[in-house]
Design a protein around this motif. Structure first.
Motif, PDB file in Angstrom:
ATOM      1  N   GLU A  13       0.807  -1.226   0.000  1.00  0.00           N
ATOM      2  CA  GLU A  13       0.000   0.000   0.000  1.00  0.00           C
ATOM      3  C   GLU A  13       0.840   1.276   0.000  1.00  0.00           C
ATOM      4  N   GLY A  14       2.164   1.109  -0.002  1.00  0.00           N
ATOM      5  CA  GLY A  14       3.022   2.296  -0.034  1.00  0.00           C
ATOM      6  C   GLY A  14       3.172   2.956   1.328  1.00  0.00           C
ATOM      7  N   ILE A  15       2.751   2.247   2.389  1.00  0.00           N
ATOM      8  CA  ILE A  15       2.950   2.807   3.731  1.00  0.00           C
ATOM      9  C   ILE A  15       4.417   2.616   4.111  1.00  0.00           C
ATOM     10  N   LEU A  16       4.972   1.472   3.674  1.00  0.00           N
ATOM     11  CA  LEU A  16       6.397   1.207   3.875  1.00  0.00           C
ATOM     12  C   LEU A  16       7.111   1.294   2.528  1.00  0.00           C
ATOM     13  N   ILE A  17       8.177   2.067   2.471  1.00  0.00           N
ATOM     14  CA  ILE A  17       8.904   2.219   1.208  1.00  0.00           C
ATOM     15  C   ILE A  17      10.383   1.925   1.436  1.00  0.00           C
ATOM     16  N   LYS A  18      11.002   1.248   0.465  1.00  0.00           N
ATOM     17  CA  LYS A  18      12.440   0.988   0.603  1.00  0.00           C
ATOM     18  C   LYS A  18      13.223   2.066  -0.147  1.00  0.00           C
ATOM     19  N   GLU A  19      14.131   2.712   0.588  1.00  0.00           N
ATOM     20  CA  GLU A  19      14.950   3.761  -0.021  1.00  0.00           C
ATOM     21  C   GLU A  19      16.381   3.557   0.427  1.00  0.00           C
ATOM     22  N   ASP A  20      17.314   3.557  -0.509  1.00  0.00           N
ATOM     23  CA  ASP A  20      18.728   3.323  -0.174  1.00  0.00           C
ATOM     24  C   ASP A  20      18.874   2.113   0.738  1.00  0.00           C
ATOM     25  N   ASN A  21      18.183   1.031   0.354  1.00  0.00           N
ATOM     26  CA  ASN A  21      18.269  -0.209   1.117  1.00  0.00           C
ATOM     27  C   ASN A  21      17.740  -0.123   2.544  1.00  0.00           C
ATOM     28  N   GLN A  22      16.930   0.873   2.820  1.00  0.00           N
ATOM     29  CA  GLN A  22      16.361   1.023   4.163  1.00  0.00           C
ATOM     30  C   GLN A  22      14.865   1.211   4.063  1.00  0.00           C
ATOM     31  N   TRP A  23      14.123   0.611   5.002  1.00  0.00           N
ATOM     32  CA  TRP A  23      12.677   0.801   5.012  1.00  0.00           C
ATOM     33  C   TRP A  23      12.344   2.111   5.705  1.00  0.00           C
ATOM     34  N   ARG A  24      11.409   2.836   5.092  1.00  0.00           N
ATOM     35  CA  ARG A  24      10.999   4.097   5.691  1.00  0.00           C
ATOM     36  C   ARG A  24       9.476   4.170   5.546  1.00  0.00           C
ATOM     37  N   PHE A  25       8.842   4.897   6.459  1.00  0.00           N
ATOM     38  CA  PHE A  25       7.385   4.987   6.376  1.00  0.00           C
ATOM     39  C   PHE A  25       6.977   6.117   5.452  1.00  0.00           C
ATOM     40  N   GLY A  26       6.255   5.772   4.397  1.00  0.00           N
ATOM     41  CA  GLY A  26       5.940   6.718   3.339  1.00  0.00           C
ATOM     42  C   GLY A  26       4.757   7.592   3.676  1.00  0.00           C
ATOM     43  N   LYS A  27       3.681   6.941   4.108  1.00  0.00           N
ATOM     44  CA  LYS A  27       2.506   7.756   4.422  1.00  0.00           C
ATOM     45  C   LYS A  27       1.833   7.221   5.666  1.00  0.00           C
ATOM     46  N   ASP A  28       0.978   8.016   6.201  1.00  0.00           N
ATOM     47  CA  ASP A  28       0.313   7.636   7.437  1.00  0.00           C
ATOM     48  C   ASP A  28      -0.750   6.565   7.162  1.00  0.00           C
ATOM     49  N   ILE A  29      -1.057   5.813   8.196  1.00  0.00           N
ATOM     50  CA  ILE A  29      -2.115   4.809   8.034  1.00  0.00           C
ATOM     51  C   ILE A  29      -3.438   5.459   8.404  1.00  0.00           C
ATOM     52  N   THR A  30      -4.350   5.417   7.475  1.00  0.00           N
ATOM     53  CA  THR A  30      -5.647   6.007   7.803  1.00  0.00           C
ATOM     54  C   THR A  30      -6.618   4.935   8.296  1.00  0.00           C
ATOM     55  N   SER A  31      -6.612   3.786   7.603  1.00  0.00           N
ATOM     56  CA  SER A  31      -7.473   2.717   8.102  1.00  0.00           C
ATOM     57  C   SER A  31      -6.723   1.400   7.948  1.00  0.00           C
ATOM     58  N   PHE A  32      -7.071   0.433   8.765  1.00  0.00           N
ATOM     59  CA  PHE A  32      -6.376  -0.845   8.695  1.00  0.00           C
ATOM     60  C   PHE A  32      -7.225  -1.875   7.966  1.00  0.00           C
ATOM     61  N   GLU A  33      -6.659  -2.399   6.882  1.00  0.00           N
ATOM     62  CA  GLU A  33      -7.356  -3.459   6.133  1.00  0.00           C
ATOM     63  C   GLU A  33      -6.688  -4.776   6.477  1.00  0.00           C
ATOM     64  N   ILE A  34      -7.465  -5.788   6.798  1.00  0.00           N
ATOM     65  CA  ILE A  34      -6.865  -7.095   7.085  1.00  0.00           C
ATOM     66  C   ILE A  34      -6.277  -7.658   5.801  1.00  0.00           C
ATOM     67  N   PRO A  35      -4.982  -8.042   5.793  1.00  0.00           N
ATOM     68  CA  PRO A  35      -4.404  -8.583   4.553  1.00  0.00           C
ATOM     69  C   PRO A  35      -5.167  -9.830   4.083  1.00  0.00           C
ATOM     70  N   ASP A  36      -5.284  -9.972   2.768  1.00  0.00           N
ATOM     71  CA  ASP A  36      -6.018 -11.106   2.178  1.00  0.00           C
ATOM     72  C   ASP A  36      -5.515 -12.444   2.694  1.00  0.00           C
TER      73      ASP A  36
END
Ligand SMILES: Nc1ncnc2c1ncn2[C@@H]1O[C@H](COP(=O)(O)OP(=O)(O)O)[C@@H](O)[C@H]1O
Ligand SMILES: [Mg+2]
Length: 670
Positions: free
Chosen positions: A530-553
């Motif tokens: 969902e783009g909440i976690l993004i990998k940049e320069d080999n490091q995970w960073r939080f991209g955007k805030d979580i507005t609602s939680f969807e249970i993964p399929d």
């Protein structure tokens, strides 16, 4: 398509209704739509396996929201047949062709939703969700392709087939007639599957959602993104070309990895058992725990830590079509002989022959035919006489004895671990052989290692107590618990290789996963998607805030498949409890459930670890904790928040509203 003036005969009372009627004007039963070829339906109904028939019958069609995989398959080439053959012959040929496809669909526990012209629409995940519906749909498609190839070569026809598969949420329910279901479908799930089928040319096309859930098993080729009518965005499409020779593990995320957290005690215990086994006596170890808690991973690490001279033979049991009799043992033995589904006939014969000669030496002709027979390998002519005249019971006994002797002999070269993954699904035939081996191999250095979910009332669970009695001190049961908060935290940090997590996100993951490692991984995975976690320069960073939680399929499928396997009355109780909340009191639930068996049903749900009695916290674990009592009786709670969330999510808004209203009226005494 059928004649516009056709009348529709009611399947219940025989009344002839005008075309277009959805229900019988005489008795009100639902009617089949006239566009459906009656022949196909009776064919489909005739072929439903008994087990599935029961499940479909008992499913109430009150409507529910669920993830379903939709498969469309369209056969072309019938028209050219009609020019050569007379109509009756064509019909017979078509029926036979459909029959072979229907068989495949049922083998993987799909259901036939409808026939539109020469096209079948099948569903995987309705009425029963399986953990692996997208996989089943793709396996079905590949098997259908094979079935058609066989059909063409047998009949000299040139029929071709194109298949489209998509998965997504649908609202299922409403009109049900006998063994068939009609699904009112929300969203585009079905439309996209149909579009993919139209796009396909003699091939299987799958959508991105199916690809994501199956790419660890199937070889695919990415096709150019395609824009469909009425859609603003181009859609990603993949063509399935076959099964991967070495399937990857579904659970292990390529991008995230953690060393084993906790479980040191369990590993030591297993290593200790194994060192005892090496002294010459067999033992049994059973790892018990809910799906995703880390049974397989624990065993993987145990294996890495065990000595190299120990021979491991592993096999897994499945709940569906793959689970043929003796499946788990056949897998273990095939891996021993170094053969698999891709081996050629001559390779198989050569490997078996050499190994059996090595193990049995001069005695090899005594055992060889039965081992061939057990593995369904064609028996060399000179040995045919040995099995030809035996009645099936005797033959099976000879096979059992041969396998026992084989394993015993192997274990004297190398101590053995026989590993049974997902033993709760083991087939009845394998259980019989297991019983035989456990009794007959007590003085061989063999560790029987089982991994199972704690599903009481399964065949495996009943035999477990027998094994315990036979093996006494040499039987060890290890129950895996959820990771503690701090271990769960360590796991998250290991997976993301960072300690810099926003508190809000960490709390959310801990709260939702409740320390189940699989849930933790899947939640992180969905954050990546969902783009909440993004990998940049080999490091995970939080991209955007979580507005609602969807249970993964993936979590939804695991939990929902457990819920769907409950008997319908008990599933209904669970659903109603979910409307009350994470915990619920007995009396309030009884307001919603019109049954005099509520106690038994709750007991069943406790036994199957969906719910538990709520106990006052803070008591030492060795003293009985008092139950929580409220003015509305004892309190129960869902074993996991996610079980409650998923049961609740499956209900339609209307149903929830009605139940809440009913509850309020009862409580306030209006
Ligand atoms: N103790 C643990 N430490 C780190 N990762 C774990 C641990 N337990 C499980 N996992 C990971 O969680 C996922 C699910 O575990 P798995 O062993 O497949 O569960 P099970 O066999 O009980 O269904 C796997 O990706 C596994 O690597
Ligand atoms: Mg496992």
């Amino acid at each position: 398509m059928s004649d516009k003036n056709e009348t529709i005969k009611c399947p219940q009372c025989g009344f002839l209704n005008p075309a277009g009627s959805k229900f019988c004007n005489q008795c009100g039963s639902p009617l089949l739509s006239p566009s459906i070829k009656k022949d196909y339906f009776s064919l489909a109904t005739k072929h439903i396996p008994e087990k599935l028939r029961e499940k479909i019958r008992s499913a109430k069609f009150t409507g529910e929201r669920k993830n379903v995989t939709v498969l469309f398959a369209d056969i072309t080439g019938f028209t050219s047949l009609s020019e050569k053959l007379d109509p009756e012959e064509v019909t017979e040929l078509i029926n036979r062709c459909f029959e072979s496809m229907i068989d495949v669909i049922y083998k993987f526990e799909g259901t036939i939703d409808k026939f539109i012209g020469d096209c079948i629409m099948a569903l995987f995940g309705a009425p029963i969700t399986h953990e692996d519906d997208p996989e089943r749909a793709v396996y079905t498609a590949l098997n259908i392709m094979d079935a058609l190839d066989r059909f063409n070569s047998e009949q000299g026809t040139k029929l071709s087939i194109h298949i489209g598969i998509n998965s997504g949420v649908v609202v299922a329910g409403g009109v049900g007639s006998n063994l068939r279901m009609d699904y009112t479908v929300m969203g585009d799930t079905v439309n996209l599957a149909e579009r993919l089928m139209e796009e396909a040319k003699d091939e299987i096309l799958i959508s991105e959602s199916v690809y994501k859930k199956t790419s660890h098993i199937f070889e695919t080729i990415e096709c150019p993104p395609t824009k469909f009518k009425g859609k603003s965005k181009a859609v990603k499409i993949y063509r399935v070309i076959g099964i991967k020779e070495k399937p990857l593990s579904k659970r292990r995320l390529a991008e995230l990895h953690s060393e084993l957290v906790d479980r040191e005690m369990e590993i030591q215990k297993l290593l200790h058992i194994l060192s005892d086994v090496k002294k010459g006596k067999s033992a049994v170890a059973l790892i018990l725990g809910e799906a995703g808690i880390g049974k397989s991973r624990l065993i993987e690490v145990f294996r890495e830590k065990s000595e190299k001279n120990i021979l491991w033979l592993s096999g897994k049991s499945y709940t569906y079509g793959e689970n043929k009799p003796f499946y788990v043992f056949r897998t273990q033995l095939s891996s021993y002989f170094g053969i698999n589904q891709f081996s050629s006939k001559s390779e198989i014969t050569k490997k078996l022959h050499e190994e059996i000669e090595r193990i049995f030496k001069k005695k090899s002709p005594e055992y060889l035919p039965y081992i061939y027979q057990f593995l369904s390998v064609e028996i060399p002519e000179q040995f045919e006489g040995k099995i030809k005249y035996l009645d099936p019971k005797h033959l099976l006994l000879e096979e059992f004895v041969s396998i026992k002797t084989l394993l015993s002999n192997i274990s004297h070269y190398n101590p053995l671990v026989l590993y049974f993954e997902d033993a709760q699904s083991i087939d009845a035939e394998s259980l019989e052989l297991l019983n035989f081996l456990l009794n007959g191999l007590r003085n061989s250095p063999i560790l029987f290692l089982f991994e199972a979910r704690p599903e009481k009332r399964t065949d495996f669970f009943s035999i477990k107590n027998i094994i315990r009695r036979i093996y006494k001190k040499r039987f060890t049961e290890i129950r895996l618990n959820l990771l503690s908060q701090s271990d769960a935290n360590t796991l998250i940090q290991n997976l993301l290789e960072t300690t810099n997590l926003p508190k809000k996100i960490k709390t959310l993951i801990l709260e939702k996963s409740e320390g189940n490692p699989f849930y933790i991984e899947e939640i992180l995975h969905s954050f990546i998607d969902e783009g909440i976690l993004i990998k940049e320069d080999n490091q995970w960073r939080f991209g955007k805030d979580i507005t609602s939680f969807e249970i993964p399929d993936s979590i939804d499928a695991v939990v929902r498949s457990r819920i769907d396997r409950l008997p319908e009355n008990i599933k209904d109780v669970l659903n109603k409890a979910s409307v009350i909340g994470k915990s619920f009191s007995y009396r309030i639930l009884s307001f919603l459930c019109k049954t005099n068996k509520l106690d038994a049903y709750l007991h069943y749900l406790e036994d199957h670890e969906f719910i538990e009695l709520k106990l006052y916290p803070g008591y030492k674990s060795n003293t009985p904790k008092p139950r929580v009592q409220t003015p509305f009786g004892i309190e129960f709670q869902f074993k996991h928040n996610l079980i409650r969330d998923i049961a609740y999510k499956g209900l339609l808004k209307k149903q929830k509203k009605e139940m809440i209203l009913k509850m309020l009226l009862k409580i306030t005494g209006v």
